[in-house]
Design an enzyme around this catalytic site. Structure first.
Site, PDB file in Angstrom:
ATOM      1  N   SER A  73       0.848  -1.196   0.000  1.00  0.00           N
ATOM      2  CA  SER A  73       0.000   0.000   0.000  1.00  0.00           C
ATOM      3  C   SER A  73       0.878   1.239   0.000  1.00  0.00           C
ATOM      4  O   SER A  73       1.609   1.493   0.963  1.00  0.00           O
ATOM      5  CB  SER A  73      -0.902   0.008   1.236  1.00  0.00           C
TER       6      SER A  73
ATOM      7  N   HIS B 173      -1.243  -1.331  -4.330  1.00  0.00           N
ATOM      8  CA  HIS B 173      -2.485  -1.018  -3.616  1.00  0.00           C
ATOM      9  C   HIS B 173      -2.553   0.485  -3.373  1.00  0.00           C
ATOM     10  O   HIS B 173      -1.660   1.082  -2.765  1.00  0.00           O
ATOM     11  CB  HIS B 173      -2.526  -1.784  -2.300  1.00  0.00           C
TER      12      HIS B 173
ATOM     13  N   ASP C  78      -4.730   3.545  -1.877  1.00  0.00           N
ATOM     14  CA  ASP C  78      -5.792   3.875  -0.916  1.00  0.00           C
ATOM     15  C   ASP C  78      -6.315   5.288  -1.148  1.00  0.00           C
ATOM     16  O   ASP C  78      -5.625   6.265  -0.887  1.00  0.00           O
ATOM     17  CB  ASP C  78      -5.245   3.771   0.510  1.00  0.00           C
TER      18      ASP C  78
ATOM     19  N   MET D 226      -8.903   8.118  -0.071  1.00  0.00           N
ATOM     20  CA  MET D 226      -9.697   8.495   1.118  1.00  0.00           C
ATOM     21  C   MET D 226     -10.274   9.886   0.945  1.00  0.00           C
ATOM     22  O   MET D 226      -9.600  10.781   0.423  1.00  0.00           O
ATOM     23  CB  MET D 226      -8.804   8.483   2.347  1.00  0.00           C
TER      24      MET D 226
ATOM     25  N   HIS E  25      -8.350   1.036  -3.972  1.00  0.00           N
ATOM     26  CA  HIS E  25      -9.265   0.814  -2.848  1.00  0.00           C
ATOM     27  C   HIS E  25      -9.955   2.137  -2.532  1.00  0.00           C
ATOM     28  O   HIS E  25      -9.357   3.031  -1.931  1.00  0.00           O
ATOM     29  CB  HIS E  25      -8.432   0.297  -1.668  1.00  0.00           C
TER      30      HIS E  25
ATOM     31  N   MET F  39     -12.103   4.418  -0.557  1.00  0.00           N
ATOM     32  CA  MET F  39     -12.755   4.660   0.732  1.00  0.00           C
ATOM     33  C   MET F  39     -13.447   6.012   0.622  1.00  0.00           C
ATOM     34  O   MET F  39     -13.079   6.988   1.278  1.00  0.00           O
ATOM     35  CB  MET F  39     -11.709   4.630   1.863  1.00  0.00           C
TER      36      MET F  39
ATOM     37  N   MET G  84     -11.442  -5.891   5.462  1.00  0.00           N
ATOM     38  CA  MET G  84     -10.657  -4.939   6.254  1.00  0.00           C
ATOM     39  C   MET G  84     -10.388  -5.543   7.625  1.00  0.00           C
ATOM     40  O   MET G  84     -11.320  -5.936   8.333  1.00  0.00           O
ATOM     41  CB  MET G  84     -11.410  -3.614   6.426  1.00  0.00           C
TER      42      MET G  84
ATOM     43  N   ASP H 171      -6.625  -6.514   4.340  1.00  0.00           N
ATOM     44  CA  ASP H 171      -5.978  -5.198   4.391  1.00  0.00           C
ATOM     45  C   ASP H 171      -6.054  -4.629   5.802  1.00  0.00           C
ATOM     46  O   ASP H 171      -7.142  -4.444   6.353  1.00  0.00           O
ATOM     47  CB  ASP H 171      -6.722  -4.277   3.402  1.00  0.00           C
TER      48      ASP H 171
END
Ligand code: DX5
Ligand code: ZN
Length: 217
Positions: A9, A34, A36, A38, A67, A69, A138, A174
């Site tokens: 990540s 990966h 992330d 957000m 991913h 979020m 998660m 994760d």
């Protein structure tokens, strides 16, 4: 024994030299990158969006595992596909129309993933199993790297592995995955390990990735 993929990540990388960090984990043997995303709304932290993903796309040909979020995710799926995502994962909790989002992702020619927070039961994905390429469990509450693994994730991984049956679906885990937790996670049925601090906080990325991949033995 199933083949284990490692997805470092980049949330734990040095953002001031993101391109270099991505090239380093590519060369160190990462299977997926990966990423992330957000929004400071679905999770209490902000990271980055499509423009940065587009920039780092030039630094590697590895699978971009994005991913999301973010809530809502559906209006932005096309932007993430255009930025270079290969696999787009949405959170079940952030989407009133999960089935539709998964169809949109596949319609964009990308692989579709669904993620579950630690408190979300696995039965919410029962009726989308034939529309997903990846399920992300998660094992921390999303928002930050460097948190401790939540042990109840292991039962959920086992249950989802049984739900998957012989379908071609990756089971990704994760949060708090490191040398101490990786063995249990793999034994419970995971096929893809996300690791932020367990890779980027080590001096030798290749060694860190290799140790995680071999954790089952
Ligand atoms: C957390 C992110 C994770 C995070 C993992 O919200 O989804 O991918 O970067 O970091 P570690 O491996 O340090 O727990
Ligand atoms: Zn993640």
């Amino acid at each position: 024994m199933r083949e284990i993929k490692i997805a470092p990540s980049i949330l734990a990388s040095d953002f001031a030299k993101l391109g270099e960090e991505v090239r380093a984990i590519d060369q160190a043997g990462a299977d997926y990158i990966h990423i992330d995303v957000m929004d400071g709304h679905f999770v209490p932290n902000l990271s980055f969006g499509p423009p940065i993903i587009k920039c780092i796309r030039q630094h590697t040909d590895k699978v971009f595992d994005v991913h999301l979020m973010i809530e809502p995710a559906q209006p932005y799926l096309e932007d993430y596909a255009a930025a270079g995502a290969d696999l787009i994962t949405v959170h079940a909790e952030a989407d009133k129309h999960l089935d539709r989002s998964l169809q949109v992702i596949r319609g964009l020619g990308k692989k579709a993933g669904v993620s579950l927070n630690p408190s979300t039961p696995e039965n919410v994905i029962e009726y989308v199993l034939d529309n997903v390429d990846l399920i992300l469990v998660m094992s921390v509450n999303p928002g930050f790297g460097g948190q401790s693994f939540i042990p109840s994730a292991l039962d959920k991984i086992r249950n989802i592995r049984a739900m998957i049956g012989d379908r071609d679906i990756e089971l990704q885990v994760d949060g708090g995955v490191n040398m101490a937790s990786a063995k249990d996670v793999i034994e419970a049925g995971a096929s893809v390990l996300v690791a932020g601090s367990a890779v980027f906080n080590k001096p030798d990325y290749a060694q860190a990735i290799n140790e995680l991949r071999c954790a089952a033995n």
